[in-house]
Each structure stands twice: as structure tokens, then as C-alpha cells.
Design a protein around this motif. Structure first.
Motif, PDB file in Angstrom:
ATOM      1  N   GLU A  45      36.518   1.963  41.293  1.00 37.25           N
ATOM      2  CA  GLU A  45      35.764   1.269  41.806  1.00 37.25           C
ATOM      3  C   GLU A  45      35.953  -0.478  41.650  1.00 37.25           C
ATOM      4  O   GLU A  45      36.458  -0.913  40.770  1.00 37.25           O
ATOM      5  N   HIS A  46      35.534  -1.089  42.757  1.00 40.10           N
ATOM      6  CA  HIS A  46      35.948  -2.755  42.558  1.00 40.10           C
ATOM      7  C   HIS A  46      34.968  -3.225  41.467  1.00 40.10           C
ATOM      8  O   HIS A  46      33.607  -3.122  41.777  1.00 40.10           O
ATOM      9  N   THR A  47      35.438  -4.137  40.604  1.00 42.82           N
ATOM     10  CA  THR A  47      34.464  -4.863  39.688  1.00 42.82           C
ATOM     11  C   THR A  47      35.204  -6.340  39.746  1.00 42.82           C
ATOM     12  O   THR A  47      36.100  -6.613  40.403  1.00 42.82           O
ATOM     13  N   ALA A  48      34.408  -7.011  39.067  1.00 45.15           N
ATOM     14  CA  ALA A  48      34.534  -8.574  38.876  1.00 45.15           C
ATOM     15  C   ALA A  48      35.948  -8.616  37.971  1.00 45.15           C
ATOM     16  O   ALA A  48      36.797  -9.638  38.153  1.00 45.15           O
ATOM     17  N   ASP A  49      36.373  -7.536  37.437  1.00 43.60           N
ATOM     18  CA  ASP A  49      37.523  -7.533  36.483  1.00 43.60           C
ATOM     19  C   ASP A  49      38.722  -6.940  37.345  1.00 43.60           C
ATOM     20  O   ASP A  49      39.556  -6.403  36.598  1.00 43.60           O
ATOM     21  N   GLY A  50      38.633  -6.292  38.385  1.00 44.73           N
ATOM     22  CA  GLY A  50      39.613  -5.782  39.120  1.00 44.73           C
ATOM     23  C   GLY A  50      39.033  -4.121  39.271  1.00 44.73           C
ATOM     24  O   GLY A  50      38.159  -3.847  39.255  1.00 44.73           O
ATOM     25  N   LEU A  51      40.019  -3.208  39.726  1.00 45.29           N
ATOM     26  CA  LEU A  51      39.588  -1.698  39.937  1.00 45.29           C
ATOM     27  C   LEU A  51      39.646  -1.166  38.471  1.00 45.29           C
ATOM     28  O   LEU A  51      40.308  -1.253  37.731  1.00 45.29           O
ATOM     29  N   ARG A  52      38.285  -0.550  38.364  1.00 41.64           N
ATOM     30  CA  ARG A  52      38.045   0.165  37.158  1.00 41.64           C
ATOM     31  C   ARG A  52      37.757   1.421  37.272  1.00 41.64           C
ATOM     32  O   ARG A  52      37.085   2.157  38.458  1.00 41.64           O
ATOM     33  N   LEU A  53      37.806   2.337  36.209  1.00 41.77           N
ATOM     34  CA  LEU A  53      37.175   3.814  36.249  1.00 41.77           C
ATOM     35  C   LEU A  53      36.047   3.968  35.640  1.00 41.77           C
ATOM     36  O   LEU A  53      35.528   3.150  34.699  1.00 41.77           O
ATOM     37  N   ASN A  54      35.056   4.805  36.275  1.00 39.44           N
ATOM     38  CA  ASN A  54      33.849   4.903  35.750  1.00 39.44           C
ATOM     39  C   ASN A  54      33.134   6.455  36.249  1.00 39.44           C
ATOM     40  O   ASN A  54      33.832   6.993  36.998  1.00 39.44           O
ATOM     41  N   GLN A  55      32.408   7.057  35.152  1.00 41.11           N
ATOM     42  CA  GLN A  55      31.800   8.132  35.682  1.00 41.11           C
ATOM     43  C   GLN A  55      31.029   7.767  36.866  1.00 41.11           C
ATOM     44  O   GLN A  55      30.561   6.470  36.990  1.00 41.11           O
ATOM     45  N   PRO A  56      30.588   8.860  37.802  1.00 38.96           N
ATOM     46  CA  PRO A  56      29.471   8.213  38.842  1.00 38.96           C
ATOM     47  C   PRO A  56      28.528   7.675  37.927  1.00 38.96           C
ATOM     48  O   PRO A  56      27.829   8.247  37.064  1.00 38.96           O
ATOM     49  N   ALA A  57      27.862   6.442  38.485  1.00 34.28           N
ATOM     50  CA  ALA A  57      26.854   5.553  37.649  1.00 34.28           C
ATOM     51  C   ALA A  57      26.401   4.703  38.509  1.00 34.28           C
ATOM     52  O   ALA A  57      26.888   4.172  39.440  1.00 34.28           O
ATOM     53  N   GLY A  58      25.174   4.186  37.910  1.00 35.02           N
ATOM     54  CA  GLY A  58      24.242   3.209  38.611  1.00 35.02           C
ATOM     55  C   GLY A  58      23.105   2.796  38.062  1.00 35.02           C
ATOM     56  O   GLY A  58      22.735   3.323  36.856  1.00 35.02           O
ATOM     57  N   HIS A  59      22.416   1.824  38.539  1.00 36.92           N
ATOM     58  CA  HIS A  59      21.137   1.383  38.077  1.00 36.92           C
ATOM     59  C   HIS A  59      19.881   2.405  38.474  1.00 36.92           C
ATOM     60  O   HIS A  59      19.898   2.959  39.649  1.00 36.92           O
ATOM     61  N   LEU A  60      18.974   2.324  37.813  1.00 33.89           N
ATOM     62  CA  LEU A  60      17.656   3.012  38.057  1.00 33.89           C
ATOM     63  C   LEU A  60      17.003   2.284  38.903  1.00 33.89           C
ATOM     64  O   LEU A  60      16.902   0.614  38.638  1.00 33.89           O
ATOM     65  N   GLU A  61      16.185   2.545  39.889  1.00 31.41           N
ATOM     66  CA  GLU A  61      15.556   1.653  40.873  1.00 31.41           C
ATOM     67  C   GLU A  61      14.263   2.106  41.014  1.00 31.41           C
ATOM     68  O   GLU A  61      13.609   3.082  40.245  1.00 31.41           O
ATOM     69  N   PRO A  62      13.342   0.930  41.219  1.00 31.25           N
ATOM     70  CA  PRO A  62      11.830   1.161  40.980  1.00 31.25           C
ATOM     71  C   PRO A  62      11.316   2.401  41.627  1.00 31.25           C
ATOM     72  O   PRO A  62      11.717   2.846  42.626  1.00 31.25           O
ATOM     73  N   GLY A  63      10.398   3.086  40.795  1.00 30.49           N
ATOM     74  CA  GLY A  63       9.704   4.093  41.056  1.00 30.49           C
ATOM     75  C   GLY A  63      10.478   5.391  40.978  1.00 30.49           C
ATOM     76  O   GLY A  63      10.221   6.548  41.221  1.00 30.49           O
ATOM     77  N   GLU A  64      11.815   5.352  40.353  1.00 28.20           N
ATOM     78  CA  GLU A  64      12.570   6.842  40.348  1.00 28.20           C
ATOM     79  C   GLU A  64      12.504   7.027  39.108  1.00 28.20           C
ATOM     80  O   GLU A  64      12.391   6.389  37.855  1.00 28.20           O
ATOM     81  N   THR A  65      12.595   8.398  38.852  1.00 35.05           N
ATOM     82  CA  THR A  65      12.770   9.043  37.393  1.00 35.05           C
ATOM     83  C   THR A  65      14.356   8.751  37.194  1.00 35.05           C
ATOM     84  O   THR A  65      15.087   8.727  38.102  1.00 35.05           O
ATOM     85  N   LEU A  66      14.503   9.123  35.907  1.00 33.72           N
ATOM     86  CA  LEU A  66      16.133   8.914  35.486  1.00 33.72           C
ATOM     87  C   LEU A  66      16.758  10.122  36.181  1.00 33.72           C
ATOM     88  O   LEU A  66      18.099   9.793  36.517  1.00 33.72           O
ATOM     89  N   LEU A  67      16.185  11.380  36.275  1.00 33.72           N
ATOM     90  CA  LEU A  67      17.121  12.387  37.119  1.00 33.72           C
ATOM     91  C   LEU A  67      17.040  12.094  38.317  1.00 33.72           C
ATOM     92  O   LEU A  67      18.205  12.275  39.126  1.00 33.72           O
ATOM     93  N   ASP A  68      16.189  11.525  39.114  1.00 32.31           N
ATOM     94  CA  ASP A  68      16.229  11.193  40.551  1.00 32.31           C
ATOM     95  C   ASP A  68      17.414  10.112  40.438  1.00 32.31           C
ATOM     96  O   ASP A  68      18.290  10.288  41.641  1.00 32.31           O
ATOM     97  N   ALA A  69      17.644   9.214  39.859  1.00 32.72           N
ATOM     98  CA  ALA A  69      18.359   8.123  39.976  1.00 32.72           C
ATOM     99  C   ALA A  69      20.010   8.792  39.666  1.00 32.72           C
ATOM    100  O   ALA A  69      20.760   8.248  40.401  1.00 32.72           O
ATOM    101  N   VAL A  70      20.584   9.621  38.769  1.00 32.88           N
ATOM    102  CA  VAL A  70      21.485  10.303  38.494  1.00 32.88           C
ATOM    103  C   VAL A  70      21.931  11.187  39.681  1.00 32.88           C
ATOM    104  O   VAL A  70      23.047  11.004  40.076  1.00 32.88           O
TER     105      VAL A  70
END
Length: 165
Positions: A27-52
Motif C-alpha cells: 500500500e501507498h503510505t506517507a513513507d512510500g510503498l509498504r507491506l501490511n496485513q489486511p488492516a484498517g480502522h474500526l468505524e463507528p457502530g462496528e464490532t471488531l469482527l465486523d471491522a476485520v
């Protein structure tokens, strides 16, 4: 006006293994292309399982089925010229189905790739953050917690004529 109280950024991540290889996103980041697990932020009203599940689908086009919690991680990141940020990451492991036809990857995701643990260890400068390898190492060490370890409790406002329990 009183400033908002401090709060960490809550994130989720998915570890998905297939034939000794692991699903990552580039993925593109402020520091260039980086590797990550599929990941992201919890959104309002979501459970952690819904978010992942949602984040994995958005970033890989693959439906994810969580099977266990690998761990909960906290990290603080200093940022030049700005306040630092604290992240609280909930990492799950599970399986995924084949990519959904016609499903596009989330903005900023260049591609998905399957890497062995050794291939990931060989390029630490490309990791999005130190948690990428730490979470994988914990998974490889057999760390697993049941999904029901974490509970979601939602409180609805009590209106006229309703009672709370």
C-alpha cells in the motif's frame, strides 16, 4: 471550547495463511510503498469482527472468516511536526475465500501478495510498522484466543416511554 479527550486509534488486522504463505497488501503510505496485513480502522457502530471482515474484503477483495484472536497490540508513533499517535490493534487469524470477481481494491492498495515468513523477515524496511512482523511471529508461535474473549456492548439512548436494563 474544551479539547476532545485523548483516544487511541483502534485498528484491526487479519493474518491469513495458505500453504505456508501469508496474505499481505502492498500500500501507498506517507513513507512510500509498504507491506501490511489486511488492516484498517474500526468505524463507528462496528464490532471488531465486523471491522476485520470489512477491511479484509476492501483491501484484498477476499471474504474473510475470523477463527481466533492472535493478540492485542499497542504502539505509539511519533510524527514529525505533529502530535504522535497511539494505535490499539486487534489482530485476528482465519481463512479467506477466492477473490470476488469485479471487486476493486481499496484506495491506496497497490496489490495483494502471498509471502512466506522468511520473505517478510527479509524486508523489514518495507513493513508498514513493527507490528506487521510481531503479529505474524505471535501467530507462528501458536498464540490463539477464542473469538468470544472480546465482547461488544452497545448502549442506546433511553427515550420517553422506554426503560433500560
Amino acid at each position: 471550547m474544551k479539547p476532545d479527550p485523548w483516544a487511541p486509534h483502534v485498528t484491526v488486522a487479519a493474518i491469513i495463511e495458505r500453504d505456508g504463505r501469508f496474505l499481505f497488501v502492498e500500500e501507498h503510505t506517507a513513507d512510500g510503498l509498504r507491506l501490511n496485513q489486511p488492516a484498517g480502522h474500526l468505524e463507528p457502530g462496528e464490532t471488531l469482527l465486523d471491522a476485520v471482515v470489512r477491511e479484509t474484503l476492501e483491501e484484498t477483495a477476499q471474504p474473510f472468516t475470523p477463527q481466533a484472536l492472535v493478540g492485542v497490540y499497542m504502539t505509539h508513533v511519533e510524527r514529525r511536526g505533529r502530535d504522535g499517535a497511539t494505535y490499539l490493534r486487534f489482530t485476528y487469524c482465519g481463512s479467506c475465500d477466492a477473490p470476488l470477481p469485479g471487486h476493486t481494491l481499496d484506495s491506496g492498495i497497490v496489490r495483494t501478495l502471498w509471502l512466506s515468513a522468511d520473505e517478510l523477515r527479509a524486508c523489514p524496511q518495507r513493513h508498514r510498522n513493527p507490528l506487521v512482523l510481531r503479529c505474524l511471529d505471535d501467530y507462528l508461535a501458536g498464540r490463539r484466543f477464542p473469538l468470544d474473549l472480546l465482547h461488544t456492548h452497545s448502549v442506546s439512548p433511553i427515550g420517553p416511554g422506554t426503560t433500560g436494563n
